[in-house]
Design an enzyme around this catalytic site. Structure first.
Site, PDB file in Angstrom:
ATOM      1  N   VAL A  83      40.476  36.779  29.909  1.00 60.11           N
ATOM      2  CA  VAL A  83      39.620  37.260  30.989  1.00 60.11           C
ATOM      3  C   VAL A  83      40.387  37.240  32.313  1.00 60.11           C
ATOM      4  O   VAL A  83      40.917  36.205  32.722  1.00 60.11           O
ATOM      5  CB  VAL A  83      38.331  36.420  31.089  1.00 60.11           C
ATOM      6  N   LYS A  84      40.416  38.406  32.936  1.00 60.94           N
ATOM      7  CA  LYS A  84      41.121  38.530  34.216  1.00 60.94           C
ATOM      8  C   LYS A  84      40.152  38.185  35.339  1.00 60.94           C
ATOM      9  O   LYS A  84      39.057  38.749  35.425  1.00 60.94           O
ATOM     10  CB  LYS A  84      41.583  39.979  34.382  1.00 60.94           C
TER      11      LYS A  84
END
Ligand code: E4P
Length: 219
Positions: A83-84
């Protein structure tokens, strides 16, 4: 050095995967928007199935609660999702929570060594310094990679550095020489890594000489 492909385009990902040289993929909202009328979550799953390695998908919420909620949902799409999370106070707080849950994170939009230090302290899996965008404003993006490498080495942080916003092959060779963990590379730049004019010239000469040889043994 690991090579990630910086794109949300499935054809590019399939092609690079077939070459056998990519270890993962990074996307961002801009790259997804370039794909036109696609379903984001479906695309993330498709990319994960092809790559079978880390695939960064970015949250769009800006507050801690919603970022964490969005991140948990994205992480549930595939075991390969990373997850960015944007480099903000809420973002770093979210990274701390997510890393304690075993969710992999990539802190994005990093432009200073101190931001990278905070990302590592929060337990980020990856940090993404944007070297091309630093060059764009007249500073040295590559120096930032050197500074982060030194800080992470000093304190033995596990966070991996992804050289992002890569614009040309020179960026790639320099970060590889420094020992950067990963470079995330646009497809056009990746294609350029294969080529050298002397290789083309060499192939041409070998083919011509081989023809000469075949002709000579016929006689
Ligand atoms: C990184 O993960 C980003 O997707 C990307 O490298 C940004 O690059 P740009 O500055 O070319 O948009």
């Amino acid at each position: 050095m690991k090579i990630f492909l910086d794109t949300a385009n499935l054809e590019e990902i399939k092609m690079a995967k077939n070459w056998g040289i990519i270890d993962g993929v990074t996307t961002n909202p801009t790259l997804v928007s370039k794909e036109g009328n696609i379903d984001f979550e479906t695309r993330v799953k498709e990319i994960c199935e092809v790559v079978k390695g880390p695939v960064s998908a970015e949250v769009v919420s800006m507050d801690y609660e919603n970022m964490v909620k969005e991140a948990r949902h994205l992480a549930s799409l595939s075991e390969y999702v990373v997850v960015k999370i944007p480099m903000t106070q809420d973002g770093i707080k979210a990274v701390k929570t997510l890393s304690s849950e075993g969710i992999k994170t990539n802190v994005t939009l990093v432009f200073s060594p101190l931001q990278a230090l905070l990302a590592a302290k929060a337990g980020a899996t990856y940090v993404s310094p944007f070297i091309g965008r630093i060059d764009d404003i007249g500073n040295q993006g590559l120096e930032l990679i050197e500074e982060i490498l030194q800080i992470y080495y000093n304190y033995d942080f596990d966070t991996q550095i992804i050289a992002a916003s890569v614009r040309h092959p020179y960026h790639v060779v320099e970060v590889a020489k420094m020992g950067c963990d990963v470079a995330t590379i646009p497809f056009g730049v990746l294609q350029k890594l294969f080529f050298h004019p002397l290789t083309d010239k060499g192939i041409e000469r070998f083919n011509e000489d081989w023809k000469k040889y075949l002709n000579s043994i016929k006689k």
